[in-house]
Scaffold this active site. Sequence first.
Site, PDB file in Angstrom:
ATOM      1  N   GLU A  30      60.740  30.404  36.495  1.00  0.00           N
ATOM      2  CA  GLU A  30      59.809  31.537  36.430  1.00  0.00           C
ATOM      3  C   GLU A  30      60.220  32.621  35.422  1.00  0.00           C
ATOM      4  O   GLU A  30      60.486  33.771  35.797  1.00  0.00           O
ATOM      5  CB  GLU A  30      59.620  32.147  37.814  1.00  0.00           C
TER       6      GLU A  30
ATOM      7  N   GLU B 287      57.455  24.378  43.384  1.00  0.00           N
ATOM      8  CA  GLU B 287      57.447  25.268  44.551  1.00  0.00           C
ATOM      9  C   GLU B 287      56.018  25.427  45.037  1.00  0.00           C
ATOM     10  O   GLU B 287      55.097  25.610  44.246  1.00  0.00           O
ATOM     11  CB  GLU B 287      57.968  26.677  44.219  1.00  0.00           C
TER      12      GLU B 287
END
Length: 476
Positions: A166, A366
């Site tokens: 991220e 995720e």
Amino acid sequence: MNIQFDADFVWGAATSGPQAEGTFHKKHENIFDYHYHTRPQDFYHNVGPDVASNFYNDYENDLALLKQAGVQALRISIQWTRLIDDLEAGTVDPVGADYYRRVFKTMHQLGITPYVNLHHFDLPVTLQHQYGGWQSKHVVDLYVKFATRCFELYSDQVTHWFTFNEPKVIVDGQYLYQFHYPNIVDGRMAVQAAYNLNLASAKAVAAFRQINRQPQGTIGTIVNLTPVYPASQAPEDLAAARFAEQWANDLYLEPAIHGRFPEELVARLKQDGVLWEATSDELAVIAANRIDVLGVNYYHPFRVQAPAVSPDSLQAWLPDIYFDNYDMPGRKMNLDKGWEIYPDALYDIAMTIKRRYDNLPWFVAENGIGVANEERFLKDGMVQDDYRIQFMTDHLRFLSQAIAEGANCHGYFVWTGIDCWSWLNAYKNRYGLIRNDLRNQTKSLKKSGHWFSQVAATGLVAPTLRPFESEEKNHG
């Protein structure tokens, strides 16, 4: 209706070193360690990362529990702040190196495949203080030294590598929206940090391929994708959505997959006088070192509308001068987190990768739901988390549809395996398939853990008994 996934589809879980290991025997503080030790009141219930879920001391038992929950592959991170002794020289701390080797050995003994990420927000705080963190290209080169040590040490045990988790969150948290130390609000710094993170990823890919001249394993990156949806089809809303898509998603996908930055976004940043500093040699490195595989973290959509205030107004440059957030009426919410629940977007992500990004191999790195005060669902010693089962089922339904239409997705990793520490929110919301009783670090499977085990064993996802909405009312 039942959903059937192929036998080679990978069922996994994701976690990170800073959120699971605890700070035991680390060589350096990362930005969150430092933030907690200087301002513990900023963290929910004053709980910091010192112990986390005690994975450092309890990894053998934790991995056995994850195996029991059906986890076939575990995405973890190697902490820069644990592995490296001298940050400038990139020398290795033998205690840290031995720890990760023991973890990987145990995973292989249990039949759990390691998926290893090299940076999960754990920037050594001294590099922030000395050089400005990800604003600095010297920090980029120090990161590459760290990545190189990881490849040298563990390529005999690890074949699935990822450069960053991220990168957008690093930019948002540290330089725009004040939820990661040092909590700066500066659009120009954010733009440079975004570029430097892309550069660091490409340089790490180059280092990986230099070490692994005979192809051994793959390397990719992990991005959190928030598909952008305009509030309406009005030209102003569409323009806002176009910029938001380029800033939030394409800024990381284009260089990683196509080796270039979005031309329209570059032109806009240049016109606004905030474009990053780059050299032709750096751009050549980015062009030449594209990823093999993509990890996609997905939690919620990104809905925007035209900004209420003109971007031409006298104001500091920030990306959101070009859009306002939009709340869709009647949306389904995880009210504990403040995120919209929209599983349809996982299909849209898959189709975008198929159409615009070469149908690159990818996996869901995720996906999950965290709710507060999960103890209220504890019955007969087990958390009855039907809401989590329903959340995963709904997302897997759209993922299955995308795969049937040609999406090149080969796995689904839930966030997370074991309840873990979560930055400023600490343990406010619980995400795990496995419960962690913080009073004594006792861990046990939740209902979702048993469900996930059955899914992983058979590839079959069956409908749950109760709709999500009934649980949503309970935790609103």
